[in-house]
Scaffold this active site. Structure first.
Site, PDB file in Angstrom:
ATOM      1  N   GLU A 333      22.448  94.845  84.547  1.00 42.31           N
ATOM      2  CA  GLU A 333      23.829  94.894  84.069  1.00 42.31           C
ATOM      3  C   GLU A 333      24.574  93.588  84.328  1.00 42.31           C
ATOM      4  OE1 GLU A 333      24.609  97.030  82.099  1.00 42.31           O
ATOM      5  OE2 GLU A 333      23.115  98.558  82.522  1.00 42.31           O
ATOM      6  N   HIS A 419      17.878  97.913  72.465  1.00 43.36           N
ATOM      7  CA  HIS A 419      17.063  98.240  73.633  1.00 43.36           C
ATOM      8  C   HIS A 419      15.581  98.311  73.272  1.00 43.36           C
ATOM      9  CE1 HIS A 419      21.092  99.684  74.761  1.00 43.36           C
ATOM     10  NE2 HIS A 419      20.729  99.363  75.994  1.00 43.36           N
TER      11      HIS A 419
END
Length: 520
Positions: A333, A419
């Protein structure tokens, strides 16, 4: 002599002019390196690609190598309009001579600047296409869209709302100003997904810095940019700073609300230390300032995300998953923040896949850097989030093991969720670092392979540390917002050449690893 118009705008004007979040460490407009780069852009060699009198460039970042080589990153406007995909990096030798440019847009912008579709209609179309809950239009900005093919006039419509899984959405929908076609979309919310003791859920007992005021401890680390942790108390709006009567945080179990806060703090610390000690990067924005972490977000939220707008990480407690505070997820992140302040890879199509892969790569490297006995480092992403051994969010050695990611590059890769389009870059990194050692599950790709690799080629790895240094230099010096897989190959070859020499076996290994995932 050219009358090519160049202007350098001060940092304070950058956010206003370009509509971008405020960025740290923006070089001053009058910095000698910026002025040299602007002079190169004004030279005759660039007249074929830049419109005389209409294109302007704003310095956004500066990297100076140990030998004095300069790399100045610019954003571009055309007739005052932000050019999405027009950013570039000018490279100069230590003596000031031009040394090349990294850019996606190579052609003149020659378009009609009068929109057929007006802002109100563009907003309506964007809202109709938004697809998430509680959509509200925040703004509509007329831009030049130049990420792919011929530049065209468009509206960047920003819509906020909530995705179906509860993740906030801060979406950009790019609507053609000629006919309301949705040209592109991405989201600014980027997902995965005193020294005390942190009794973490995943990493055992670790040392954590905190602060004591009177008799109250606060989970805040003054040695790492004043990073701190707040709890959302299973809501989505109210933040409560983590405090305690002692400097013991958590109990290694979910029964203490402090436990996952300890994981979040530890993840921040290891990510900070990895980037600082490996690349000399002082914090996510390279300005010495820490982000902050939000835990216990929403109710049964199965995700984690980075947001530039709050400069923070947010972690859910999970419902089908375990709490989302594992070390590699934290590193993943926060790397989104690093990417946004360097290449700023747009979160859609191939650049979006490269953005996600960058976070997977660096999240993995943070895990290896920490080398925590309670969380054995590996090339699995988010394996701690599952109770079933061997299961993970993503598998870098075999991306398609998740059933959706691609092992290999193919022409339709850009249509996958970011993703999953990250797969070939993750696969490349694994092959570059580890090779095809005996017993490795990673196969090479052969012509015609898409989601599943079936080749039996052999490669010798260069080691993960060298591979990571190549990727980081490519990200910070050569990639731009619209870099494709082909561009990533060029960028990493350039980075490896800088670090190890053009005729080195390392450069040859980079080329071979890209070819092994069909990026040639």
């Amino acid at each position: 002599m050219t009358n090519f118009a160049l202007r350098a705008v001060a940092a304070a004007a950058l956010a206003l002019t370009l509509g971008a979040p405020a960025l740290a460490a923006v070089p001053a407009a009058d910095h000698p390196a910026v002025q040299r780069a602007l002079a190169h852009l004004g030279g005759t060699a660039f007249q074929a690609a830049h419109n005389s009198g209409r294109d302007s460039f704003v310095a956004r970042d500066l990297v100076v190598d140990a030998d004095g080589t300069e790399h100045v990153r610019f954003e571009r406007t055309h007739a005052g309009l932000r050019v999405i995909g027009g950013d570039l990096v000018v490279h100069s030798q230590a003596d000031g001579r031009f040394n090349g440019v990294s850019q996606t847009l190579r052609n003149l912008i020659q378009i009609d600047l009068k929109p057929v579709v007006l802002a109100k209609a563009a907003k309506g179309e964007a809202l109709a296409q938004f697809g998430a809950q509680n959509g509200a239009v925040q703004s509509a900005e007329l831009v030049v869209y130049a990420r792919e093919g011929k530049p065209q006039l468009a509206w960047d419509v920003r819509v906020n709302g909530v995705r179906t899984d509860g993740t906030p959405s801060q979406a950009h929908l790019i609507v053609a100003a000629a006919d309301k076609t949705l040209l592109d979309r991405w989201d600014d919310i980027q997902t995965i997904d005193d020294v005390g003791t942190g009794k973490t859920l995943y990493s055992g007992n670790v040392s954590l810095h905190d602060q004591l005021s009177g008799s109250t401890y606060t989970l805040k680390d003054s040695t790492r940019g004043n990073h701190y942790v707040v709890t959302m108390n299973n809501g989505t709006s109210t933040e409560t700073t983590l405090t305690g009567a002692d400097n013991i945080w958590g109990n290694n179990a979910e029964s203490s609300s402090e436990t996952v806060a300890a994981d979040a703090a530890y993840g921040q610390n290891m990510t900070w230390d990895y980037f600082l000690n490996t690349f000399g990067r002082n914090g996510i924005a390279n300005d010495g300032k820490g982000a902050y972490s939000r835990v216990h977000y929403s109710s049964n939220y199965d995700n984690a995300y980075w947001s530039d707008s709050c400069f923070c990480m947010t972690y859910g407690d999970g419902s089908t998953l375990n709490p989302l505070v594992s070390l590699d997820v934290a590193g993943h992140e926060m790397t989104h923040g690093v990417t946004s302040r360097t290449a700023n890879l747009t979160y859609s199509r191939e650049s979006g896949g490269l953005n996600e892969a960058t976070s997977d790569i660096m999240g993995t490297m943070v895990e290896y850097y920490a080398n925590n006995a309670s969380d054995t480092p590996d090339y699995l992403i988010g394996e701690e989030l599952y109770s079933t051994a061997g299961k993970a969010l993503r598998y870098m050695a075999q991306p398609n093991k998740d059933g959706a990611s691609a092992d290999c590059w193919y022409s339709g890769l850009r249509l996958l969720d970011v993703h999953y389009s990250s797969g070939p870059a993750n696969h490349f990194f694994y092959l570059l670092a580890e090779g095809t050692t005996a017993g490795s599950p990673s196969k090479t790709c052969v012509s015609g392979n898409k989601k599943t690799a079936s080749g039996t080629g052999t490669l010798t790895g260069i080691g993960r540390d060298k591979a990571a240094k190549i990727w980081y230099r490519a990200l910070t010096v050569y990639m731009t917002s619209s870099t494709t897989y082909a561009g990533a190959r060029t960028a990493t070859i350039s980075a490896a050449t800088d670090l190890y020499g053009a005729s080195s076996t390392t450069v040859a290994a980079v080329k071979a690893a890209w070819s092994a995932v069909l990026v040639n």
